[in-house]
Each structure stands twice: as C-alpha cells, then as structure tokens.
Scaffold this motif. Structure first.
Motif: not given
Ligand code: ARG
Ligand code: ZN
Length: 457
Positions: A137, A139, A141, A143, A158, A288-291, A309-310, A313, A388
């Motif tokens: 990405d 940033d 990161s 995926e 995303p 990181y974690a994802l929802e 947190h997740e 979401h 956040y």
């Molecule tokens: N949505 C995720 C969270 O709960 C973070 C995902 C970050 N993804 C990325 N490509 N930086 O915080």
C-alpha cells in the motif's frame, strides 16, 4: 478518384455514430472516482453475488480459481471492467458465451459479444490461475494474499481483494458470497459467513462457507493454515467460529468474545450478521488486524482492546460502510471509541479518561492532531493515528456535548438506519443534529476538518 468512390471510402473509414453505440451501449467506467483510489471498482453495473471456487497449493503458492459473478447492469453496457491483479485467464464467459477481454494494470476489460441492456441481470464466469499477489500500500503496509508458514493471511483493506479474485472492488458495491476452497488435508480455510461443509478426499479438503449478508469486497477473506477451530453458539443463537493458530500462546482473551458482542449489541443494536468469530493467525510481520466480515482476522493473539476494536467494526465498518475512503474515521474513530467504552463498561479507564489523556497532548505535536480525521488527504495518510484517535475523540466530545441519552441514541440510530448500507460523513452529522435537535456544523468542522488541535468547539 470518382466522387462516389471517395464517399464510399470515407464512410468505411468513419463509421457513423450509431454503429459505435448501437442501442445506447457505452463502456462502463474504469473506476468509481474515489478521491483516494479512483480506479477502485467500476461503473455500469452492481454485483449481487460472488461464487468463488478456489484451489490452493501452499507449497507452490499456486491458486486456481473460478469466479462466478452475478451482476445487474445500471447502464447499457458495450463493455465493462473488473478489478484483478495478475493471473492467467483461461476462460471468460458472459451469460454463457465467450467474451473478449484485455488487461491493463488492475483493470480487466470485458467486451461481451452483445451489449448488455440497462437493468438486465448478467453472469460472468472467469477461470484463472497463477501466483496471487502481495500488494504493498501507499503507507507501506502489505495486503492481498500473504503467504504464511502454513497457509495464507488474506486481507483486502483498502485494495487487496483483486489480488485473489476478479471483483468490483469498491466498498459501495456490497454483495453476498459463496466460497468453496480446496487445500491440502490438515489445513483449515476460514472464510466469511457460516460453515456449510468441509469434506476430505484424496488428501485434499474442501471448505464451503456462505456469507448471506451484503459485504464490501475488502472485507472478504479465505485465510487458511493450521488452525484449531472451535464452533460454539452465542446467546442469540448465532454460530461463532474461532480459529487459532496452535503456535500461539494463551487463548484466554478469546473467551471475552461473547461478552464483547453482547455488550455492543446492548448499546449499538442487534449483531448484524448470521455468523461471528475470530481468525487468530501467527503472522506478526503483517502488523495489523482486519475486521473481515463476521470473523475479524488477527496477525497475532490480540489484546482485549484490539479484540474489542475489531468486533465493534462489525457494526461500524462492516454493516455501516463508507462510500468513499476519506470517510474512514466513520470506521476507525468509531472502533477506537468502542475500545474505550468497553474499558469503561468494565470499570477500567473511562472513555472521558482516554479523551482527557489524549487531549493533554500539546497542540504542537503535528502528527498527533493531523491530518484532520475527516480529510486524510492522501492514500499514504489514510490509516493515520489521527483518523483513529482524534476520530474517537470526536465521538467522545459529541457525547460531552449532547449528553449520554442522546449520544447513545445517535449511535444506535446510526447502526439501525444504515444497517448493511453505505454512508458518508454529512449523513452522520445530519443524523446527530436531528437526534440532538442542535446545529452541530461548527462542532464537526472543528473536530473533523480543521488542522491542528481542536479548540473552541
Ligand atoms: N481496519 C484495520 C483496523 O482495524 C486496519 C487495516 C490497515 N490496513 C492497511 N492496509 N494499512 O485497524
Ligand atoms: Zn479498525
């Protein structure tokens, strides 16, 4: 050259307008114009359902897939795009007939034999094979389809979903999903929704999952590997699937999952999906974690705040989903505030305590307060800490402003009125103003859009 011949030649060279656009069929747009990801998704149709049949060999990182996509044209289509990265395509059918296609970056451009009339349902079948991509990405990161020691960590926020299937990769085009994934026996495939079956033959296991509720493509997953899977039933009858990589240590925190969901149900309204759970992998390098819908995916054993947190979401992000990425605070600000209210509910630090601690930070710490959460400005800053934290503080400041009864009504109305839908920030502001009976334009302008530490709201 006789005059008549010249005219005939010109006619042949310049086809009349009607032959370029017979019956009003025009190309679907290559993107939906998101300010941060303009090519994400495609114009001219809505997907209703994805049926993905996948076969994966971790030893060679080879994925063979068939995607069956049911969609409906929203304009007369001479051609349309899907989003897909890499892979060789061996078959592409539109309504059962071979269609031609070209590739350009992540755009797969499909030209059916005949135009598709506006409003008509159509089906695309694509056979593809190859090495799925790890997407980096803006940033930095990662995926997409991320190989792990024993399988793959599959995440799409995303822009990672086109790394493993052809998709209309935009959060505003939600669809239902069926997954049928075959892997070497001994591995578990964790996809969204309810488990339909898993059957082993000839040393291969096929896992079948069904996700009935509308889902934004970035929330899809088929994370796979060696997992201990436990299936239980929550109080309301919802099946919960918790998969844990056996390499990880204590699973004690996961026992909180039913209580966390019950608490959020009590303040946000009924849990929005037919399945729940968590996928806890050993893939710390992801970071990181994802929802992922119905079952968030974790790159390590989460702490309680990250688990909360997740799970939150599922209401804010998964059920109620942004239309455009700059509104990400509607997911991350809400999930951050949800961590705080879970802490407060358990007699830990209150949400106001978190707010006060953060608000005491100096206004000169630029990266803490900026970018303003309502306008991250560039894809590299989309997941900034301010989206956040200042996003969560925005909600706590709203709570202070309108008082608890109104504030909690705003949150539950937001979840109920937009259940399984798509939203933007002006819609949230309008709902808050309606429920509070106040003009909040200045309040939200200061908190969401002004540079620097909010003052005088
Ligand atoms: N949505 C995720 C969270 O709960 C973070 C995902 C970050 N993804 C990325 N490509 N930086 O915080
Ligand atoms: Zn989040």
């Amino acid at each position: 050259m006789p005059r008549l011949r010249l005219i005939v030649v010109l006619l042949a060279l310049v086809p009349p307008a009607w032959s370029q656009n017979p019956g009003g069929f025009t190309p679907g747009a290559a993107g939906l114009g998101d300010p941060l990801y303009p090519l994400a998704g495609n114009g001219g149709y809505d997907v209703e359902h994805y049926a993905l049949t996948l076969d994966y060999q971790p030893a060679t990182n080879h994925l063979v897939g068939t995607a069956e996509i049911r969609a409906r044209a929203t304009q007369g289509l001479s051609r349309f795009d899907l989003d897909l990265r890499g892979f060789a395509l061996t078959r592409l059918l539109v309504d059962g007939r071979a269609a031609s296609f070209t590739r350009s970056g992540q755009e797969l451009v499909v030209t059916p034999r005949k135009g598709i009339p506006a409003g008509k349902a159509f089906t695309v079948i694509i056979d593809y094979a190859g090495t799925p991509e790890v997407v980096t990405d803006p940033d930095a990161s990662i995926e997409g389809w991320i190989p792990t020691r024993d399988g793959a960590f599959v995440v799409g926020e995303p822009q990672g979903s086109p790394a493993w299937y052809p998709v209309n990769d935009n959060p505003r085009d939600k669809a239902s999903y069926d997954f049928r994934v075959t892997v070497p026996a001994g591995l578990t495939v964790m996809a969204n929704g309810v488990l339909v079956s898993s059957a082993t033959s000839g040393g291969r296991t096929t896992w079948v999952w069904h996700a009935a509720e509308p889902m934004a493509p970035y929330l899809s997953t088929v994370t796979l590997g060696v997992f201990d899977l436990s299936v239980t039933t929550l109080a309301g009858g919802t099946p919960s699937y918790v998969a844990v990589d056996p390499q990880l240590g204590s699973t004690a925190v996961l026992a909180k999952l039913p209580d966390i969901l019950a608490f959020y149900s009590s303040i946000y309204g009924p849990y929005p999906f037919a399945a729940a759970g968590a996928i806890v992998d050993d893939a710390r390098f992801v970071g990181y974690a994802l929802e992922t819908q119905t079952k968030p995916v974790f790159d390590r054993m989460p702490d309680e705040a990250t688990l909360a947190h997740e799970l939150s979401h599922q209401w804010f992000g998964d059920s109620v989903t942004l239309i455009q990425w700059p509104d990400l605070w509607l997911h991350e600000g809400f999930a951050t505030w949800s961590e705080w209210i879970w802490s407060e509910h358990n007699g830990g630090q209150s949400a106001q305590g978190f707010f006060d601690q953060l608000y005491s930070r100096s206004g000169s710490v630029d990266a803490f307060w900026n970018p303003p959460p309502g306008n991250p400005g560039s894809p590299a800053l989309l997941f900034s800490a301010s989206v956040y934290l200042r996003g969560g503080m925005t909600l706590q400041a709203l709570r202070q402003r309108v008082g608890d009864p109104t504030f909690f009504r705003i949150l539950s109305d937001w979840a109920a009125e937009n259940r399984h839908g798509n939203v933007d920030t002006p819609r949230f502001i309008a709902l808050a103003e309606r429920d509070a009976g106040l003009s909040l334009a200045h309040f939200f302008d200061v908190w969401l859009y002004q540079l620097g530490k909010p003052v005088g709201w």
